[in-house]
Design an enzyme around this catalytic site. Structure first.
Site, PDB file in Angstrom:
ATOM      1  N   ASP A  61      -3.341   6.115   3.471  1.00 14.07           N
ATOM      2  CA  ASP A  61      -2.967   5.642   4.796  1.00 14.07           C
ATOM      3  C   ASP A  61      -2.710   6.872   5.662  1.00 14.07           C
ATOM      4  O   ASP A  61      -2.275   7.910   5.155  1.00 14.07           O
ATOM      5  CB  ASP A  61      -1.708   4.781   4.674  1.00 14.07           C
ATOM      6  N   ASP A  95       2.552   3.320   2.747  1.00 12.80           N
ATOM      7  CA  ASP A  95       3.993   3.080   2.869  1.00 12.80           C
ATOM      8  C   ASP A  95       4.338   1.724   3.493  1.00 12.80           C
ATOM      9  O   ASP A  95       5.473   1.292   3.446  1.00 12.80           O
ATOM     10  CB  ASP A  95       4.660   4.192   3.679  1.00 12.80           C
ATOM     11  N   ASP A 135      -0.102  -2.067   3.195  1.00 11.26           N
ATOM     12  CA  ASP A 135      -0.716  -1.286   2.118  1.00 11.26           C
ATOM     13  C   ASP A 135      -0.533  -1.933   0.743  1.00 11.26           C
ATOM     14  O   ASP A 135      -1.210  -1.554  -0.214  1.00 11.26           O
ATOM     15  CB  ASP A 135      -0.112   0.128   2.070  1.00 11.26           C
TER      16      ASP A 135
END
Length: 870
Positions: free
Chosen positions: A310, A590, A594
């Protein structure tokens, strides 16, 4: 709000009864017993169980108990953390329980969010959490932080009039507000469109729950090894039984021999050793701030070919930061900014601002505004102090139509100054003057062109641009006749340490992929700085993924490095496309968004500081320091662990196969069994296990694992010459063990002046004392050969005389413990009785030691031959 009457209480109660509560469903977790049984039921344990049953039938209860203890111990140690999906669901459920302000029967009331039903009218205010998925009916400067859901670092301005098309992703639905997101500013009214598991967060919970745990590459290799060994054991035992039967041996003797062969072929200690090595790896990873929740992930991380990450909070700092400034017709060097010269720019952006930074560093407010306060604070300008000196007396809040915000301040000398910040093009329309190097003059077309050119350059670099203007004696906050001051560009900047980590990954054959909910331009700008991508062709948008089949994505995924504006479903799809090409992937993130991909990936890595409980619950590894560089260290540790586990397994197999060769050759030749089952168990569990453990924690000081390509998914433990190593050393050790076994009958035949024929050797071994001495010599030779062989297995490419033996003190300890153990079982009367051994003279020990050194001599010959070939 008077125009909204909402549902009646009776309608709401009826819908609640019909459709259920606005909460996430729970799945029943596995019991400890179920997890234990999953560990017990495998092929290796099945073979050991058969050996235990035969031992009990033969009344050999000691060996049966030892093998049973091994099976149970392996299962207990092997019950690693499970139920990650349930933990993630629990975290999601905890997130979603809150109070909601609704309109029912025309009245405003507060209820539990679990009582919300489709059709309810919900009121949103700053600081509130959105209680369900809402279709917005009214918005007034409504800003919603969707970072945990979409990954976008800046709050989204919602617009109830927005009309989406079929390509609009969830991050671009300005007309919707999603459950669990936070209202940071403004207000709004929405109608509940989805509740519970039908919400976006509910869909994520469903995806996390459905995603099953996958066996690690090492687990696959171990399972395959167990099956091969099991089949080999059955075949060998059957052949030996048949040979023995044809030779006229007793059935009980043959059954005992079968038990010995089964025990010899199966490396009972390996599962325990592997578990201990992985557990120690977990401890080492904890020291580098990587908390491993799922034990096999320790080794799996070392095999990854793709690190999917990410952007926000992982590759970037998750903190909007001013990185460029423009004033007096030129860019300002942020590092050497002159505070006096640019005082108005710094203080203007800081005062025209509703954010603040507490004394402990806690930032309160919109991330864009806190970045401006931090920008001034960087140069020693504190907001609290300046607000006391120049208090705010009037203001015009930001709204989406004007794209501006104005605050008015009084100064100690009596002056009144207004500061206006906002969109550069909107602000320039209201400016009549410009200040250049302290002088105020009328703004020209050339000035406007210079400012717009600077703005375009910043925007092209994916910076968020804000401009500042002032006006004196403007107590009414009029936004006309303004004087243009300058502009700043901000971005959620890359983490500086990430660049080196990505370079290291490239050398190690690992591709870093950015997967983000942010916009394409922003993602590409950060990717270029980090060295992830250079060309826009390496980037793909979420709506493009919607139009691609799984097979099309599988074919294209290797050429892509950036996935922008993606949804949680897209992230899972990307991870599975990588896996479909035979690669092992890790996913780093995080946010709530996700969680499904963290669970779907071979290794899920969550951020420990900024990560949500959901992300941490779904992940295999949690980074305590939120640093991407920790992943690099963990990958290196994972590779070292696999190398060590591989060395341990090949070493143990060399021992086991040599035992099988010894037993099979002797039985086929009609000789008595050279080794008892208890001898084999002793070697497998003590003489071999300690060196195995020492190999498992070897520091690999000479190995540069991060300059090698990752191993292929499904790669055999025997890849890279494993079969040759096991085959060569098994044969060598078997030959010297058989030499030791027949040395005593040969010596007796020589003393009796009898011919050293096979028939005479068989005859000699019928004597109990000669057989006991022969078995003792074979037992000790096998043990000594394994101890010397373990030293060479530390590095099969170098001479043992070039090793730094002191950097693996456990190996030194294992060697001497092994030697002392052999001395005890041949010299202590009680142990001699248990193991059926005889006393060993110094001469016999010298003979055994000379034979035991042979594997080391073979090791040196192999190293020399390899050097000559190179």
């Amino acid at each position: 709000m008077e125009k909204f009457k909402g549902l009646s209480q009776s309608e709401a109660e009826s819908l609640l009864l019909k459709n259920g509560r606005n909460c996430l469903k729970e799945e029943k977790p596995k019991t400890v017993f179920q997890m234990f049984m999953e560990q017990i039921l495998n092929f290796t344990n099945a073979i050991l169980a058969a050996a235990i049953i035969i031992s009990v039938i033969l009344h050999d209860y000691g060996e049966a108990v030892i093998m049973l203890v091994i099976v149970i111990a392996n299962a207990v140690i092997g019950v690693v953390q499970e139920g990650k999906a349930q933990k993630a669901l629990d975290a999601l459920k905890k997130m979603s329980v809150l109070r909601a302000t609704v309109i029912r029967d025309g009245e405003t009331k507060e209820i539990s969010s679990e009582e919300l039903v489709v059709g309810d009218i919900v009121i949103l205010e700053a600081g509130k959490q959105v209680p369900a998925d809402l279709k917005l009916l009214e918005t007034a400067a409504l800003m919603v932080d969707e970072k945990a859901l979409t990954g976008e670092s800046v709050p989204v301005e919602k617009d109830c009039s927005f009309v989406p098309d079929e390509k609009t992703g969830i991050g671009d639905r300005l007309d919707l507000a999603y459950m669990s997101t936070i209202v940071t500013a403004g207000r709004g009214i929405g109608c509940v469109e989805h509740v519970g598991m039908q919400t976006q967060i509910g869909k994520i919970a469903d995806m996390v729950g459905k995603e099953k745990d996958k066996p690690s590459p090492l687990q696959k290799g171990m399972d395959e090894l167990s099956r091969v060994l099991g089949i080999a054991v059955i075949i060998i035992c059957a052949v030996v039984f048949l040979i023995g039967f044809l030779q006229g041996r007793e059935v009980l003797e043959l059954l005992m021999t079968a038990v010995s062969l089964a025990v010899a072929a199966i490396p009972e200690g390996i599962p325990t050793i592997v578990t201990i090595v992985l557990a120690l790896g977990m401890q080492r990873m904890a020291k580098i701030n990587a908390i491993v929740k799922n034990m096999p992930a320790v080794e799996t991380l070392g095999a990854v070919s793709y690190v999917c990450s990410d952007k926000t909070g992982t590759l970037t700092q998750n903190k909007m930061t001013v990185v460029k400034a423009f004033e007096n017709g030129e860019y300002i060097d942020i590092e050497t900014l002159d505070i006096k010269k640019h005082d108005t720019l710094l203080k203007g952006f800081m005062l025209c601002n509703d954010a603040s930074i507490a004394s402990d560093g806690t930032e309160v407010g919109d991330p864009t505004e806190t970045a401006l306060v931090a920008f001034a604070k960087r140069y020693g300008i504190e907001k609290a102090e300046n607000e006391k000196l120049t208090p705010r007396i009037n203001e015009k809040a930001f709204d989406s139509d004007r794209k501006l915000m104005t605050t008015v301040h009084t100064f100690p000398e009596g002056r009144i100054i207004s500061y206006t910040k906002g969109s550069t093009d909107e602000l320039l329309k209201r400016c009549t003057h410009i200040r250049i190097n302290g002088e105020v003059r009328e703004i020209t077309t050339s000035d406007i062109g210079t400012v717009m050119s600077a703005m375009s350059e910043m925007s092209n670099n994916a910076l968020r641009v804000l401009s500042l203007a002032v006006r004196e004696d403007n107590s009414d906050a009029v936004e006309q006749g303004l004087t243009y001051i300058g502009m700043i560009g901000m971005i959620d900047p890359e983490r500086p340490e990430v660049v080196e980590s990505i370079k290291t990954f490239k050398r190690a054959g690992i591709k870093t992929v950015m997967i983000t909910g942010d916009h394409k331009d922003t993602a590409l700008a950060i990717a270029r700085k980090l060295g992830i991508a250079e060309d826009a062709d390496e980037c793909i948008m979420g709506h493009e993924l919607n139009e691609m089949s799984d097979d099309e994505l599988r074919q294209k995924v290797s050429k892509l490095s950036i996935f922008a504006r993606v949804s949680p479903e897209h992230k899972v799809k990307i991870v599975k496309a990588i896996q479909a090409n035979g690669f092992i992937s890790s996913m780093t993130g995080d946010g709530v968004n996700d969680a499904p991909s963290l669970k779907a990936a071979d290794v899920g890595v969550a951020m420990g500081i900024t990560g949500t409980d959901v992300a941490k619950g779904a992940a295999d590894i949690v980074l305590q320091d939120d640093k991407f560089t920790t992943i690099e260290k963990a990958v290196k540790e994972g590779r070292n662990i696999y190398e060590n586990v591989k060395k341990s397994i090949l070493f143990a197999l060399s021992s086991n196969v040599s035992e099988v060769i010894v037993m099979f050759t002797a039985i086929a030749a009609g000789l008595a069994a050279p080794l008892k089952a208890v001898h084999i168990l002793w070697i497998n569990l003590l003489t071999d296990s300690l060196p195995c453990f020492a190999l498992g924690v070897d520091p690999n000081s000479s190995s540069d694992v991060m300059n090698k390509k990752p191993r292929k998914n499904g790669e055999s433990i025997f890849a890279g010459g494993g079969y040759f190593k096991v085959g060569l050393y098994s044969v060598v050790i078997a030959i010297i063990t058989l030499i030791a076994f027949i040395s005593t009958p040969l010596k007796e035949l020589y003393a009796s002046e009898m011919a050293p024929t096979l028939k005479n050797i068989i005859s000699m071994l019928e004597n109990e004392d000669i057989l006991k001495t022969s078995q003792t010599l074979a037992f000790c030779t096998l043990a000594m050969a394994e101890l010397f062989h373990a030293i060479g297995m530390r590095d099969t490419e170098r001479s043992v005389f070039r090793f730094n033996h002191l950097d693996n003190k456990i190996m030194i300890l294992a060697f001497f413990v092994g030697v002392i153990g052999q001395v005890l079982v041949t010299e202590v009367p009680f142990l001699m009785k248990v193991f059926g051994t005889s006393h060993m003279t110094l001469g016999m020990w010298g003979f055994v030691t000379l034979l035991g050194i042979v594997p080391t001599l073979v090791h040196e010959i192999v190293v020399i031959v390899k050097k000559i070939k190179k």
